[in-house]
Write a protein that holds these residues in place. Structure first.
Motif, short mmCIF file in Angstrom:
data_model
loop_
_atom_site.label_atom_id
_atom_site.label_comp_id
_atom_site.label_asym_id
_atom_site.label_seq_id
_atom_site.Cartn_x
_atom_site.Cartn_y
_atom_site.Cartn_z
N ASN A 1 0.85 -1.19 0.00
CA ASN A 1 0.00 0.00 0.00
C ASN A 1 0.89 1.24 0.00
OD1 ASN A 1 -2.55 1.29 0.13
ND2 ASN A 1 -2.09 1.84 2.26
N GLY A 2 0.54 2.22 -0.86
CA GLY A 2 1.39 3.40 -0.99
C GLY A 2 2.55 3.11 -1.94
N ALA A 3 2.25 2.37 -3.00
CA ALA A 3 3.30 1.85 -3.89
C ALA A 3 3.99 2.94 -4.71
CB ALA A 3 2.71 0.79 -4.82
N SER A 4 3.42 4.13 -4.79
CA SER A 4 4.01 5.18 -5.64
C SER A 4 4.93 6.12 -4.85
CB SER A 4 2.90 6.00 -6.30
OG SER A 4 2.05 6.55 -5.29
N GLY A 5 5.07 5.94 -3.55
CA GLY A 5 5.90 6.83 -2.75
C GLY A 5 7.36 6.39 -2.74
N GLY A 6 8.17 7.10 -1.96
CA GLY A 6 9.59 6.78 -1.89
C GLY A 6 9.82 5.34 -1.46
N VAL A 7 9.23 4.95 -0.34
CA VAL A 7 9.40 3.57 0.15
C VAL A 7 8.69 2.60 -0.78
CG1 VAL A 7 8.91 1.99 2.07
CG2 VAL A 7 9.61 4.35 2.55
N GLY A 8 7.48 2.95 -1.21
CA GLY A 8 6.66 2.04 -2.01
C GLY A 8 7.29 1.69 -3.35
N THR A 9 7.90 2.67 -4.03
CA THR A 9 8.48 2.38 -5.35
C THR A 9 9.64 1.38 -5.22
OG1 THR A 9 9.74 4.45 -5.13
CG2 THR A 9 7.80 4.49 -6.58
N PHE A 10 10.39 1.49 -4.13
CA PHE A 10 11.45 0.49 -3.91
C PHE A 10 10.84 -0.85 -3.47
CE2 PHE A 10 14.23 4.27 -3.47
CZ PHE A 10 15.18 3.91 -4.42
N ALA A 11 9.79 -0.79 -2.64
CA ALA A 11 9.22 -2.04 -2.12
C ALA A 11 8.67 -2.90 -3.25
CB ALA A 11 8.13 -1.72 -1.09
N VAL A 12 8.00 -2.28 -4.22
CA VAL A 12 7.45 -3.05 -5.34
C VAL A 12 8.59 -3.78 -6.05
CG1 VAL A 12 6.37 -2.86 -7.63
CG2 VAL A 12 5.45 -1.54 -5.69
N GLU B 1 5.52 17.31 1.92
CA GLU B 1 4.44 17.37 2.91
C GLU B 1 3.06 17.24 2.26
OE1 GLU B 1 6.48 20.80 5.21
OE2 GLU B 1 5.03 19.98 6.61
N SER B 2 2.98 17.51 0.96
CA SER B 2 1.70 17.36 0.26
C SER B 2 1.32 15.88 0.15
CB SER B 2 1.78 17.97 -1.14
OG SER B 2 2.50 17.08 -2.02
N LYS B 3 2.29 14.99 0.37
CA LYS B 3 2.11 13.53 0.28
C LYS B 3 1.71 13.08 -1.13
CE LYS B 3 1.27 13.00 5.16
NZ LYS B 3 0.43 12.56 6.24
N ARG B 4 2.07 13.87 -2.11
CA ARG B 4 1.74 13.54 -3.50
C ARG B 4 2.98 13.21 -4.32
NH1 ARG B 4 -2.87 13.44 -1.70
NH2 ARG B 4 -2.17 11.30 -1.70
N ALA B 5 4.16 13.19 -3.70
CA ALA B 5 5.39 12.92 -4.47
C ALA B 5 5.30 11.53 -5.09
CB ALA B 5 6.61 13.02 -3.57
N ARG B 6 5.80 11.42 -6.30
CA ARG B 6 5.84 10.13 -6.99
C ARG B 6 7.29 9.66 -6.94
NH1 ARG B 6 2.04 10.24 -11.78
NH2 ARG B 6 3.78 9.38 -12.88
N GLY B 7 7.60 8.74 -6.06
CA GLY B 7 8.99 8.37 -5.85
C GLY B 7 9.68 9.42 -4.99
N LYS B 8 10.92 9.76 -5.36
CA LYS B 8 11.77 10.52 -4.46
C LYS B 8 11.99 11.97 -4.89
CE LYS B 8 13.75 9.35 -1.52
NZ LYS B 8 13.29 9.42 -0.11
N LEU B 9 12.34 12.80 -3.91
CA LEU B 9 12.77 14.18 -4.12
C LEU B 9 14.24 14.26 -3.71
CD1 LEU B 9 9.73 15.98 -2.46
CD2 LEU B 9 9.96 15.14 -4.81
N VAL B 10 15.01 15.05 -4.47
CA VAL B 10 16.45 15.12 -4.20
C VAL B 10 16.90 16.58 -4.19
CG1 VAL B 10 18.73 14.58 -5.17
CG2 VAL B 10 16.92 12.86 -5.25
N LEU B 11 17.73 16.92 -3.21
CA LEU B 11 18.36 18.24 -3.16
C LEU B 11 19.75 18.13 -3.75
CD1 LEU B 11 17.46 19.28 0.51
CD2 LEU B 11 16.29 19.96 -1.60
N VAL B 12 20.02 18.97 -4.74
CA VAL B 12 21.35 18.96 -5.36
C VAL B 12 22.22 19.98 -4.61
CG1 VAL B 12 22.65 19.49 -7.44
CG2 VAL B 12 20.53 18.17 -7.59
#
Ligand SMILES: NC(=O)c1ccc[n+]([C@@H]2O[C@H](COP(=O)([O-])OP(=O)(O)OC[C@H]3O[C@@H](n4cnc5c(N)ncnc54)[C@H](OP(=O)(O)O)[C@@H]3O)[C@@H](O)[C@H]2O)c1
Length: 341
Positions: A166-177, A316-327
Motif C-alpha cells: 500500500n502506498g506503492a508510488s511513494g519513496g518507500v513504495g516504489t522500492f518495495a514493489v 508534505e503534500s504527500k503527493r510525491a511520486r517516488g523521491k525528491l532530491v536536493l542537489v
C-alpha cells in the motif's frame, strides 16, 4: 575516481553551506546556514556531498512533531541520505579512499545531509551504483533500506509469496514493489489511479486504485501486507492476510503496541513495524540490484539546496511520486560513480 576540487585541503574549522532551521516550524523556517565542517573520527568517512535525498522524517523533525522522541540540537541540519565523493577517511577506515563515489544513510534522526560535507560511519557507506548519477544515488538509501528491511527482516518474504504494497508510488513504495519482485514475490500494488502506470512499470502484477476500492477487501489472503504510507488500520490490514501472514507498517509505534504474542489470537497473523537502520552491507545488496537493472530509483523532482523549503512543501503534500532530491553540488551530482565503474 572523481577528483574533488578541494582534495587535500585542511577541512578542520572550515565553514560550509548547509540548509537547516534555527527554530521548529513550517517549511519557511528552513534556510541557508553556515556550519562548521564535521570533524572526522577514526572510523568515519568525510563525504563531499553531491546530493541529499528528502524523506518525510526531515520535515517531521523540522515541524517539531518529533521533538519528544528525537531532541534535535538547534540550529539543526536535516537530511539522512547522502551521495557524494569521499574527501578524507579516518585512520581506521579500510574500505574506502578519497575520490570514491559513495552513498550512505546517516542515523535517521541525527540529520546532517543537507550540507556540503557529511561525516559518515564507515559501516553505513557503500560504493554508489555505477550506473546512477550521484543525484539519483542520493534518492536511494533511507527509502530503499526501509523497503528491504521491512520485506526481508520484518515480513520474512519468500519467493512465491503474494504481497500487497500500500502506498506503492511513494519513496518507500516504489522500492518495495521492485524489491519484492526481485525476491520472487507476486505483487499487488495499491496507489491512486494516476500512479497506476508508474507502479505497473516497476513490476507490479496487479494494481488497486485505493481511491475507488478498499485495498483490504476480498478474500485473497495475502502472505504479507506492507503499508508503506502508514494509513491502514491494523484490524483491516490483518483481515487481508492469510493465517500466519504478516502485516508490516512503517509506523514504528505500532509494532511496540502490538507485541508478538498477540499473533496467537489472530490466527498467527503477525503485526510488525520497521524502524529503518543505516547499513553499508544492505546498500551493497540494493546497489547490486540497481547495477544489474533490477531496481531503479524513481526521482520525481530535484531542487537546488537553496530551495529545500520548496522540496519540503512538496513532500508534505504527500503527493510525491517516488523521491525528491536536493542537489548540493551540481557538477558532482550529474557525474556517474567512481571506483568500480
Ligand atoms: N519507520 C521507518 O523507519 C520509516 C522509514 C521511511 C519512511 N517512513 C514513513 O513512511 C511513510 C512513507 O514515506 P515515503 O518516503 O514513501 O513518503 P512519500 O514518498 O512522501 O509518499 C508519497 C506517496 O504516498 C502516496 N499516498 C498518499 N496517501 C496515500 C493513501 N491514503 N494510500 C495510498 N498511498 C497514498 C502518494 O500516492 P498517491 O498520490 O497515488 O496517493 C504518494 O505517491 C511516511 O509516513 C514516513 O514517515 C518510516
Amino acid at each position: 575516481m572523481i577528483d574533488s576540487p578541494q582534495k587535500g585541503r585542511q577541512h578542520h574549522a572550515r565553514t560550509m553551506v548547509a540548509a537547516g532551521f534555527r527554530s521548529y516550524g513550517p517549511a519557511e523556517v528552513l534556510g541557508p546556514l553556515d556550519r562548521e565542517q564535521p570533524e572526522i573520527r577514526p572510523d568515519t568517512v568525510l563525504v563531499r556531498v553531491a546530493a541529499s535525498g528528502v524523506n518525510p522524517a526531515d520535515w517531521l523533525l523540522r515541524s517539531g512533531r518529533l521533538r519528544f522522541v528525537a531532541r534535535s540540537r538547534l540550529p539543526f541540519v536535516p537530511g539522512a541520505d547522502v551521495a557524494g565523493v569521499v574527501e578524507e577517511v579516518g585512520r581506521a577506515v579500510t574500505r574506502f579512499r578519497p575520490g570514491d563515489a559513495i552513498y550512505a544513510m546517516l542515523p535517521s534522526v541525527a540529520g546532517g545531509g543537507y550540507a556540503e560535507y557529511a561525516a559518515v560511519a564507515e559501516g553505513a557507506v557503500a560504493l554508489a551504483p555505477p550506473n546512477l548519477s550521484l543525484a539519483e544515488a542520493a534518492a536511494v538509501p533511507l527509502a530503499a533500506l526501509t523497503a528491504l528491511q521491512a520485506l526481508r527482516d520484518k515480513a520474512g518474504l519468500r519467493a512465491g509469496n503474494h504481497v500487497l504494497i500500500n502506498g506503492a508510488s511513494g519513496g518507500v513504495g516504489t522500492f518495495a514493489v521492485q524489491i519484492a519482485k526481485v525476491m520472487g514475490a507476486r505483487v499487488t500494488a495499491a496507489s491512486s489511479g494516476r500512479n497506476a502506470g508508474l507502479v505497473r512499470g516497476l513490476g507490479a502484477d496487479e494494481v488497486i486504485d485505493y481511491t475507488r476500492q478498499d485495498v483490504t477487501a476480498g478474500d485473497i489472503g495475502y502472505d504479507v501486507v506492507l503499508d508503506a504510507v502508514n494509513v491502514l488500520p491494523v484490524r483491516r490490514a490483518s483481515r487481508a492476510l492469510r493465517k500466519g501472514g504478516a502485516f508490516v507498517t512503517v509506523n514504528p509505534l505500532i509494532g511496540m503496541l502490538s507485541p508478538g504474542w498477540l499473533a496467537r489470537f489472530r490466527g498467527g497473523r503477525r503485526v510488525e513495524s520497521v524502524f529503518v537502520q543505516p547499513g553499508g552491507a544492505d546498500l551493497e545488496t540494493i546497489g547490486a540490484w540497481i547495477s544489474s537493472g533490477k531496481v531503479r530509483p524513481v526521482v520525481d523532482r530535484t531542487y537546488p539546496l537553496s530551495e529545500a523549503a520548496e522540496a519540503h512543501r512538496y513532500s508534505e503534500s504527500k503527493r510525491a511520486r517516488g523521491k525528491l532530491v536536493l542537489v548540493v553540488d551540481e557538477r558532482f551530482a550529474a557525474a556517474e560513480s567512481g571506483r568500480g565503474v
